[in-house]
Design a protein around this motif. Sequence first.
Motif, PDB file in Angstrom:
ATOM      1  N   GLN A  20     -33.357  16.266 -23.784  1.00 49.18           N
ATOM      2  CA  GLN A  20     -32.658  15.752 -24.966  1.00 49.18           C
ATOM      3  C   GLN A  20     -31.354  16.499 -25.200  1.00 49.18           C
ATOM      4  OE1 GLN A  20     -36.536  14.045 -27.430  1.00 49.18           O
ATOM      5  NE2 GLN A  20     -35.922  16.151 -27.730  1.00 49.18           N
ATOM      6  N   ALA A  21     -31.320  17.789 -24.934  1.00 51.00           N
ATOM      7  CA  ALA A  21     -30.088  18.554 -25.077  1.00 51.00           C
ATOM      8  C   ALA A  21     -29.033  18.081 -24.073  1.00 51.00           C
ATOM      9  CB  ALA A  21     -30.364  20.038 -24.893  1.00 51.00           C
ATOM     10  N   ARG A  22     -29.461  17.746 -22.866  1.00 49.67           N
ATOM     11  CA  ARG A  22     -28.518  17.239 -21.864  1.00 49.67           C
ATOM     12  C   ARG A  22     -27.947  15.884 -22.293  1.00 49.67           C
ATOM     13  NH1 ARG A  22     -29.848  19.518 -16.171  1.00 49.67           N
ATOM     14  NH2 ARG A  22     -31.172  21.317 -16.655  1.00 49.67           N
ATOM     15  N   ALA A  23     -28.791  15.042 -22.884  1.00 46.31           N
ATOM     16  CA  ALA A  23     -28.300  13.756 -23.370  1.00 46.31           C
ATOM     17  C   ALA A  23     -27.320  13.946 -24.527  1.00 46.31           C
ATOM     18  CB  ALA A  23     -29.468  12.877 -23.805  1.00 46.31           C
ATOM     19  N   ALA A  24     -27.637  14.857 -25.435  1.00 43.83           N
ATOM     20  CA  ALA A  24     -26.722  15.132 -26.543  1.00 43.83           C
ATOM     21  C   ALA A  24     -25.363  15.581 -26.015  1.00 43.83           C
ATOM     22  CB  ALA A  24     -27.320  16.200 -27.464  1.00 43.83           C
ATOM     23  N   ALA A  25     -25.359  16.432 -24.994  1.00 38.01           N
ATOM     24  CA  ALA A  25     -24.103  16.904 -24.425  1.00 38.01           C
ATOM     25  C   ALA A  25     -23.330  15.758 -23.788  1.00 38.01           C
ATOM     26  CB  ALA A  25     -24.378  18.002 -23.401  1.00 38.01           C
ATOM     27  N   LEU A  26     -24.022  14.849 -23.102  1.00 45.92           N
ATOM     28  CA  LEU A  26     -23.337  13.741 -22.426  1.00 45.92           C
ATOM     29  C   LEU A  26     -22.656  12.820 -23.428  1.00 45.92           C
ATOM     30  CD1 LEU A  26     -22.801  12.284 -19.706  1.00 45.92           C
ATOM     31  CD2 LEU A  26     -24.857  10.925 -20.174  1.00 45.92           C
ATOM     32  N   TRP A  27     -23.341  12.523 -24.545  1.00 46.41           N
ATOM     33  CA  TRP A  27     -22.766  11.610 -25.540  1.00 46.41           C
ATOM     34  C   TRP A  27     -21.947  12.340 -26.620  1.00 46.41           C
ATOM     35  CZ3 TRP A  27     -27.206   9.438 -23.189  1.00 46.41           C
ATOM     36  CH2 TRP A  27     -27.075   8.110 -22.794  1.00 46.41           C
ATOM     37  N   LEU A  79     -21.925   1.899 -22.515  1.00 43.76           N
ATOM     38  CA  LEU A  79     -20.539   1.940 -22.993  1.00 43.76           C
ATOM     39  C   LEU A  79     -20.051   3.385 -23.114  1.00 43.76           C
ATOM     40  CD1 LEU A  79     -20.497  -0.845 -25.741  1.00 43.76           C
ATOM     41  CD2 LEU A  79     -20.133  -1.034 -23.262  1.00 43.76           C
ATOM     42  N   GLY A  80     -18.763   3.571 -22.826  1.00 47.43           N
ATOM     43  CA  GLY A  80     -18.161   4.885 -22.978  1.00 47.43           C
ATOM     44  C   GLY A  80     -18.110   5.705 -21.711  1.00 47.43           C
ATOM     45  N   PHE A  81     -18.533   5.140 -20.581  1.00 49.26           N
ATOM     46  CA  PHE A  81     -18.592   5.914 -19.348  1.00 49.26           C
ATOM     47  C   PHE A  81     -17.742   5.310 -18.229  1.00 49.26           C
ATOM     48  CE2 PHE A  81     -22.385   6.904 -21.752  1.00 49.26           C
ATOM     49  CZ  PHE A  81     -22.344   8.287 -21.759  1.00 49.26           C
ATOM     50  N   HIS A  82     -16.813   4.451 -18.616  1.00 47.39           N
ATOM     51  CA  HIS A  82     -15.902   3.841 -17.644  1.00 47.39           C
ATOM     52  C   HIS A  82     -14.664   3.400 -18.426  1.00 47.39           C
ATOM     53  CE1 HIS A  82     -14.180   1.009 -14.789  1.00 47.39           C
ATOM     54  NE2 HIS A  82     -15.037   1.433 -13.867  1.00 47.39           N
ATOM     55  N   PRO A  83     -13.464   3.632 -17.889  1.00 44.82           N
ATOM     56  CA  PRO A  83     -12.250   3.308 -18.658  1.00 44.82           C
ATOM     57  C   PRO A  83     -12.063   1.825 -18.945  1.00 44.82           C
ATOM     58  CG  PRO A  83     -11.707   3.955 -16.399  1.00 44.82           C
ATOM     59  CD  PRO A  83     -13.153   4.284 -16.601  1.00 44.82           C
ATOM     60  N   ASP A  84     -12.728   0.945 -18.185  1.00 46.25           N
ATOM     61  CA  ASP A  84     -12.576  -0.491 -18.413  1.00 46.25           C
ATOM     62  C   ASP A  84     -13.609  -1.038 -19.397  1.00 46.25           C
ATOM     63  OD1 ASP A  84     -10.496  -0.477 -16.627  1.00 46.25           O
ATOM     64  OD2 ASP A  84     -11.714  -1.123 -14.918  1.00 46.25           O
ATOM     65  N   TYR A  85     -14.476  -0.179 -19.907  1.00 46.59           N
ATOM     66  CA  TYR A  85     -15.483  -0.589 -20.880  1.00 46.59           C
ATOM     67  C   TYR A  85     -15.123  -0.022 -22.254  1.00 46.59           C
ATOM     68  CZ  TYR A  85     -18.804  -2.097 -17.226  1.00 46.59           C
ATOM     69  OH  TYR A  85     -19.427  -2.748 -16.187  1.00 46.59           O
ATOM     70  N   PRO A  86     -15.574  -0.666 -23.328  1.00 43.74           N
ATOM     71  CA  PRO A  86     -15.370  -0.076 -24.660  1.00 43.74           C
ATOM     72  C   PRO A  86     -16.044   1.292 -24.762  1.00 43.74           C
ATOM     73  CG  PRO A  86     -16.099  -2.368 -24.829  1.00 43.74           C
ATOM     74  CD  PRO A  86     -16.262  -1.980 -23.387  1.00 43.74           C
ATOM     75  N   GLY A  87     -15.564   2.118 -25.685  1.00 44.01           N
ATOM     76  CA  GLY A  87     -16.178   3.405 -25.919  1.00 44.01           C
ATOM     77  C   GLY A  87     -17.461   3.274 -26.715  1.00 44.01           C
ATOM     78  N   LEU A 137     -28.035   9.558 -14.269  1.00 43.38           N
ATOM     79  CA  LEU A 137     -27.279   8.613 -13.440  1.00 43.38           C
ATOM     80  C   LEU A 137     -25.895   8.358 -14.025  1.00 43.38           C
ATOM     81  CD1 LEU A 137     -27.178   6.626 -11.060  1.00 43.38           C
ATOM     82  CD2 LEU A 137     -28.231   4.922 -12.555  1.00 43.38           C
ATOM     83  N   LEU A 138     -25.822   8.190 -15.349  1.00 47.40           N
ATOM     84  CA  LEU A 138     -24.515   7.977 -15.978  1.00 47.40           C
ATOM     85  C   LEU A 138     -23.562   9.140 -15.718  1.00 47.40           C
ATOM     86  CD1 LEU A 138     -25.254   6.498 -19.529  1.00 47.40           C
ATOM     87  CD2 LEU A 138     -24.151   5.345 -17.603  1.00 47.40           C
ATOM     88  N   ALA A 139     -24.092  10.335 -15.570  1.00 48.73           N
ATOM     89  CA  ALA A 139     -23.258  11.517 -15.372  1.00 48.73           C
ATOM     90  C   ALA A 139     -22.808  11.680 -13.923  1.00 48.73           C
ATOM     91  CB  ALA A 139     -24.018  12.764 -15.826  1.00 48.73           C
ATOM     92  N   GLN A 140     -23.347  10.882 -13.007  1.00 49.31           N
ATOM     93  CA  GLN A 140     -22.990  10.981 -11.597  1.00 49.31           C
ATOM     94  C   GLN A 140     -21.866  10.009 -11.245  1.00 49.31           C
ATOM     95  OE1 GLN A 140     -24.261  13.166  -9.429  1.00 49.31           O
ATOM     96  NE2 GLN A 140     -25.636  14.028 -10.980  1.00 49.31           N
TER      97      GLN A 140
END
Length: 482
Positions: A74-81, A206-214, A279-282
């Motif tokens: 959960q801490a890793r997910a909090a850091a990612l978002w 959303l938020g993990f690619h420049p062509d997608y909304p944040g 996966l989102l972080a890779q």
Amino acid sequence: MTASLEERLLADAPLLRAWADFVARGGVPFTIPGHQRRAGTLAPLLGRLLDADVPLFGGLDGVNLDHGRLADAQARAAALWGADWCRFSVGGSTHANQSVLLGATRPGDTVLVARNAHRSTLLGLVLSGARPHWLPVAVDAATGLPGGVTESDLATALDAEPGAALVVLVSPSYAGTVTPGLGALVELAHHRGVPVAVDQAWGAHLGFHPDYPGHALRAGADLMVTSAHKGLPAFSQAALVLARTGRVAPERLDRGFEAGDTTSPAGAVLASTDAARALLAQPEGRELLDRAAAVVADARVRLRAAGYAVPGPGDFPPGTFDPAKLVVQRSRADHDLAALGARLAADGMPLEMADSDTLIPVVGLVDPGPAVERLVSALVADAPTGDGAPAAPATFAAPPVPPQALTPRDAFFGVHETVPTPDAVGRVCAEVIAPYPPGVPVLVPGELVTEEALDVLRRAASRGTRIAYAADPSLGRVTVVA
């Protein structure tokens, strides 16, 4: 040698690693679940079904959670978002939305709620005892899709309810539209001292690619609910609640989350959430988002050429439509998409939504090309022909909000009776009644039953949409407060 994707996921996802280690060890667990991963000795099919089922307690971690693996994930997910607080839910965004209401409001509080909120938010109001003040949702005239709450409508509501405890918005919508100016809405609420929660169930990617909304937290929201199983490769019921805790108390969020959480969480669901986050972080995460957007863009071109109406990012302001969302609308009044959806389901391609006006398939991130190719070919083969009358844009908008006579909680717990629908008009509704999908209620406990609301429900039913949550889905009777 470069590590494989699986090796990198295992290195970064503590719950996935724990699941893999537990399965590899085998042994005989003397904990729940009761099948103890030995159901395959009864029937191989049961083994295939149940062998992935590993508990959190005594499975992914010790019975006392002494390794702290869930907290680590959960801490890793909090850091990612970019959050301060995160919890993984095995009860989907339904539990997550309800935990937000329990953690951020108290009985009697007023909550400003977008009228396209999911049923789970409304039952969260019942659980918390808060009172909704409904925010209208703008509709795009050309496509009929929801555009979100406007600044002027939010400002009007904040003026009318100066003591509001929370604003609840929905972005993206079920149809892939993102609320324009979400950051400005958040800033407006914050200027009045009100935190903002966003139901982002359909936008975990959303938020993990420049062509997608944040994502909503990037826009400044205080709370965000998202479903890993909707936009990412994760088990059903995998969801997350994330928060920035400057305006909401983490200890209250903890209590709100625990109130509805199971004490026997499915470890495989938790591990899949952890893996989807990793996966989102890779780099492969961005590549998957690239591919999904490209596949859907190609599908839009081909389906438009075949005669369908297919809204996409070019039909909306920049950053306000999910490029991986495929929405197919009929362009001719005599082209019944509900019947087409039934044929697709019979051919092994059930869609997330299929009524007479609209088809919405969920396009996954994992190698969507072959599946979408098969779907598009089937749709092109059944495209409208001839010169029939054009169809008006289907609308996802709710009807005018009926008058509210009681709070949802008071109506829910009141004495009820079920009466013929004509006799229910003018009475106080005691149940949630919503077309599903998407599960956005037309009638909420505490509101007066109106002919306008019933007409919207009847039209939805006539289009082939299931009427959900009502005691009588045929709409012959309605449950009201006695």
